[in-house]
Design a protein around this motif. Structure first.
Motif, PDB file in Angstrom:
ATOM      1  N   ARG A   1       2.435   1.637  -3.470  1.00  9.18           N
ATOM      2  CA  ARG A   1       1.428   2.179  -4.388  1.00  9.18           C
ATOM      3  C   ARG A   1       1.283   3.674  -4.196  1.00  9.18           C
ATOM      4  NH1 ARG A   1      -3.093   4.401  -4.118  1.00  9.18           N
ATOM      5  NH2 ARG A   1      -3.147   4.094  -1.858  1.00  9.18           N
ATOM      6  N   TYR A   2       1.195   4.110  -2.938  1.00 10.36           N
ATOM      7  CA  TYR A   2       1.040   5.542  -2.659  1.00 10.36           C
ATOM      8  C   TYR A   2       2.230   6.335  -3.184  1.00 10.36           C
ATOM      9  CZ  TYR A   2       1.087   9.968  -0.206  1.00 10.36           C
ATOM     10  OH  TYR A   2       1.152  11.321   0.066  1.00 10.36           O
ATOM     11  N   THR A   3       3.455   5.880  -2.901  1.00  6.97           N
ATOM     12  CA  THR A   3       4.633   6.656  -3.309  1.00  6.97           C
ATOM     13  C   THR A   3       4.761   6.724  -4.821  1.00  6.97           C
ATOM     14  OG1 THR A   3       6.141   4.744  -3.178  1.00  6.97           O
ATOM     15  CG2 THR A   3       5.863   6.070  -1.171  1.00  6.97           C
TER      16      THR A   3
ATOM     17  N   ASN B   1       1.310   9.158   5.702  1.00  5.58           N
ATOM     18  CA  ASN B   1       1.926   8.631   4.498  1.00  5.58           C
ATOM     19  C   ASN B   1       3.395   9.011   4.418  1.00  5.58           C
ATOM     20  OD1 ASN B   1      -0.378   7.389   3.301  1.00  5.58           O
ATOM     21  ND2 ASN B   1      -1.150   9.410   2.737  1.00  5.58           N
TER      22      ASN B   1
ATOM     23  N   TYR C   1      11.248   8.501  -0.654  1.00  9.53           N
ATOM     24  CA  TYR C   1      10.243   8.777   0.373  1.00  9.53           C
ATOM     25  C   TYR C   1      10.733   8.352   1.749  1.00  9.53           C
ATOM     26  CZ  TYR C   1       6.927  10.230  -3.121  1.00  9.53           C
ATOM     27  OH  TYR C   1       6.297  10.951  -4.117  1.00  9.53           O
TER      28      TYR C   1
ATOM     29  N   LYS D   1       6.712  10.723   3.056  1.00  9.07           N
ATOM     30  CA  LYS D   1       6.864  12.060   2.478  1.00  9.07           C
ATOM     31  C   LYS D   1       7.988  12.053   1.444  1.00  9.07           C
ATOM     32  CE  LYS D   1       7.427  14.090   6.528  1.00  9.07           C
ATOM     33  NZ  LYS D   1       7.084  13.023   7.468  1.00  9.07           N
TER      34      LYS D   1
ATOM     35  N   ASN E   1       2.351   6.574  -7.093  1.00  4.64           N
ATOM     36  CA  ASN E   1       1.337   7.480  -7.625  1.00  4.64           C
ATOM     37  C   ASN E   1       1.643   8.926  -7.265  1.00  4.64           C
ATOM     38  OD1 ASN E   1      -0.281   5.580  -8.939  1.00  4.64           O
ATOM     39  ND2 ASN E   1      -1.461   5.117  -7.096  1.00  4.64           N
ATOM     40  N   HIS E   2       2.107   9.143  -6.041  1.00  5.23           N
ATOM     41  CA  HIS E   2       2.427  10.498  -5.595  1.00  5.23           C
ATOM     42  C   HIS E   2       3.579  11.069  -6.409  1.00  5.23           C
ATOM     43  CE1 HIS E   2       3.878  13.646  -2.735  1.00  5.23           C
ATOM     44  NE2 HIS E   2       2.590  13.752  -2.462  1.00  5.23           N
TER      45      HIS E   2
ATOM     46  N   GLU F   1      -3.576  -0.138 -10.187  1.00  7.24           N
ATOM     47  CA  GLU F   1      -3.696   1.018  -9.297  1.00  7.24           C
ATOM     48  C   GLU F   1      -2.608   2.052  -9.522  1.00  7.24           C
ATOM     49  OE1 GLU F   1      -4.569  -0.216  -5.139  1.00  7.24           O
ATOM     50  OE2 GLU F   1      -4.245  -2.241  -5.936  1.00  7.24           O
TER      51      GLU F   1
ATOM     52  N   GLU G   1       0.820  -1.207   0.000  1.00  9.56           N
ATOM     53  CA  GLU G   1       0.000   0.000   0.000  1.00  9.56           C
ATOM     54  C   GLU G   1       0.855   1.258   0.000  1.00  9.56           C
ATOM     55  OE1 GLU G   1      -2.992   2.777   0.105  1.00  9.56           O
ATOM     56  OE2 GLU G   1      -3.043   0.660  -0.465  1.00  9.56           O
ATOM     57  N   GLN G   2       1.925   1.252   0.779  1.00  9.97           N
ATOM     58  CA  GLN G   2       2.816   2.412   0.803  1.00  9.97           C
ATOM     59  C   GLN G   2       3.553   2.594  -0.524  1.00  9.97           C
ATOM     60  OE1 GLN G   2       4.946   1.244   4.413  1.00  9.97           O
ATOM     61  NE2 GLN G   2       4.242   3.101   5.421  1.00  9.97           N
TER      62      GLN G   2
END
Length: 547
Positions: free
Chosen positions: A108-110, A194, A187, A196, A112-113, A135, A105-106
């Motif tokens: 995926r977040y990084t 989340n 990150y 950074k 996309n971010h 995703e 999940e992390q």
């Protein structure tokens, strides 16, 4: 800003931008036949490195990567990662080194971010990318890294790395552009919210590299990294550019050994067989290498090791020193690129018996050139440099991240008052040496007094039966907080709270520990929780071991 005298350059004068491509010049110039080694799988020369970087640049451009695009890298420490450290920024793109130890999940977040467009991925992480494929909002394609025969995948793969390089042109003209262009992104592994995004420009990386090169070569008392050394990272290349040392090593043209996935026995074997002389790592990996089978039977003399990422206890430092490892400590953080301070020993220090050197070697060190460092109280005023007065460490240097990607409020908090706030509590002694006492969030507040969890860990670690230790503050109805110690015993040794208290009594008697700071709560465990980069996970300990 004062008015100064500025003279316009002569017509045609070349304005030399500080770009990462400049770091390649000296290595291949002076050591073209020197080796780059990938574990037990591959070795080639600096001349080949230069050619492969140019081939990779052509592959990236052919894949549609444009200046300003972000390219993700998921790999173990390898020659390929080193090539990406150069080729991706040198075409004007941004290299996002993905922390492969984060949760799916992390990650995926990084990704996309960061708005990753192209992903360079080792076969080991193909299942993860297949899981996340639907995703990943901006990813258009993948290039795979294979150490063996490529396996089948459902991903839209543009090709296998080596095959693509072999088919690409071996010449690429890298352009000049603004030295303040973004070069790298990764990150932070914070314990709340989340991750950074921390970013660095070409100018910042070149300045950090040149400063680190000079500092390591002319370190106080004895040099750490010079042209005759052999370098092997043991801090992941996805984490703060492996402390920036791959750039330094390439600029020097020295032999570099990339170990792939970290496995303690393999790391020690590579040290022995490739005659490694310089590495850097976190305390956790140092301990694993000392305790593994190869580590127990291998002479470790001559291995210069810079420890950072988390506090090195005196007990572990003494064990490593007794085995012949030359221990040093560096201080920095993800946001600082990372180097801020390094152990500096005088000739007099080096003449001391080893047991007297160890306490000097585990301090955070002295600020390196171009680093402005202060210790300030809650009002932002400087505290005395007496080795006792505590405050927050705040810094300025030309290579510090200027904020967090797409997080202006958090960036403003990081830079409140024009100084970067590290979140570390420390003090400076009369010799100018920084000592980190704790993270502000980890200091234990009991009965109106502060207890340093780092200091307690170092004292407990000196018990011969203690293998590793972590100390946190836990809620206490009477005192606000009380220290709780998690202790892993040396194999075959049994300890109890009474024997640990008896060990700590010597430090109470000599005045280095207050009686009320001796932990009343001790738990003996098989393993201490770690974060994705090998640091003690104190947030998780507080959550799972509350009283």
């Amino acid at each position: 800003m004062i008015n100064t005298r500025v003279i316009a350059p002569a017509p045609g004068a070349y304005s030399y931008p500080l770009l990462i491509k400049r770091l390649l010049l000296s290595g291949v110039r002076y050591q073209p036949g020197q080796e780059i080694v990938y574990a037990d799988k591959l070795r080639y020369t600096y001349t080949t490195l230069m050619e492969r970087i140019q081939r990779l640049a052509n592959v990236l451009v052919e894949a549609g990567v444009k200046p300003g695009d972000t390219v993700a890298l998921l790999d173990w420490d390898s020659h390929r990662a080193l090539e990406c450290f150069f080729a991706v920024p040198m075409i004007g793109a941004v290299l996002h080194t993905v922390n492969v130890r984060l949760s799916a999940e992390q990650i995926r977040y990084t990704m996309n971010h960061a708005e990753d467009r192209l992903v360079l991925v080792h076969d080991d992480f193909l299942p993860l990318m297949e899981q996340l494929q639907g995703e990943l909002q901006t990813v258009e394609g993948f290039i795979r890294f294979s150490d063996a025969e490529p396996c089948a995948t459902e991903l839209p793969v543009l090709g296998e790395y080596e095959a693509l390089l072999a088919a690409a042109d071996s010449q690429h003209e890298f352009p000049d552009f603004d030295e303040n262009s973004l070069a790298t992104l990764f990150y932070t592994t914070g314990t709340t919210g989340n991750p950074k995004g921390v970013y660095f420009t070409h100018r910042q990386l070149v300045l950090h590299t040149l400063n680190e090169l000079g500092t390591l070569a002319a370190c106080g008392g004895e040099p750490l990294l010079r042209s005759g050394d052999v370098y092997m990272p043991i801090t992941p290349m996805f984490h703060v550019h492996a402390w920036g040392v791959p750039y330094v090593a390439t600029a020097l043209g020295i032999k570099q050994v990339y170990p792939g996935r970290y496995e303690p026995n393999q790391l020690v074997r590579l040290f022995r067989e490739e005659q490694v002389t310089f590495s850097h790592c976190v305390p956790t990996l140092l301990q694993m290498m000392l305790d593994c089978e190869e580590g127990r039977k291998t002479e470790l003399d001559g291995w210069k090791m810079v420890i950072g990422g988390s506090a090195l206890t005196q007990g572990l430092a003494a064990r490593a020193s007794a085995r012949g490892i030359q221990i040093y400590c560096g201080y920095g953080m993800s946001e600082t690129c990372p180097l801020l301070c390094l152990t500096s020993l005088s000739r007099e220090d080096l003449a001391l018996p080893l047991e007297q050197q160890v306490p000097l070697r585990i301090n955070a060190g002295v600020p390196i050139p171009l680093v402005d460092l202060r210790i300030v109280d809650e009002q932002g005023h400087d505290v005395a440099h007496d080795g006792e007065s505590l405050g927050e460490v705040v810094v300025r240097a030309p290579w510090l991240t200027q904020g967090y990607l797409k997080e202006p409020e958090q960036g403003a908090a990081l830079w409140a008052g024009g100084w970067m706030h590290t979140g570390d509590m420390g003090c400076i002694n009369h010799r100018g040496v920084l000592q980190i006492r704790d993270r502000i969030k980890d200091v234990i507040k009991t009965g109106g007094e502060w207890i340093s969890s780092v200091a307690l860990e170092s004292l407990i670690s000196q018990h011969p039966g203690v293998d590793s230790v972590a100390v946190v503050g836990v809620a206490d109805a009477q005192w606000g907080e009380q220290p709780l110690a998690l202790v892993v015993c040396v194999a075959g040794v049994q300890l109890d709270q009474k024997s640990l208290a008896q060990h700590l009594q010597q430090f109470v008697d000599n005045g280095s520990l207050n009686k009320w700071a001796v932990p009343r709560h001790v738990r003996f465990v098989d393993e201490i929780p770690k974060t994705s980069v090998g640091k003690i996970n104190k947030k998780l300990i507080r959550e799972t071991h509350a009283l």
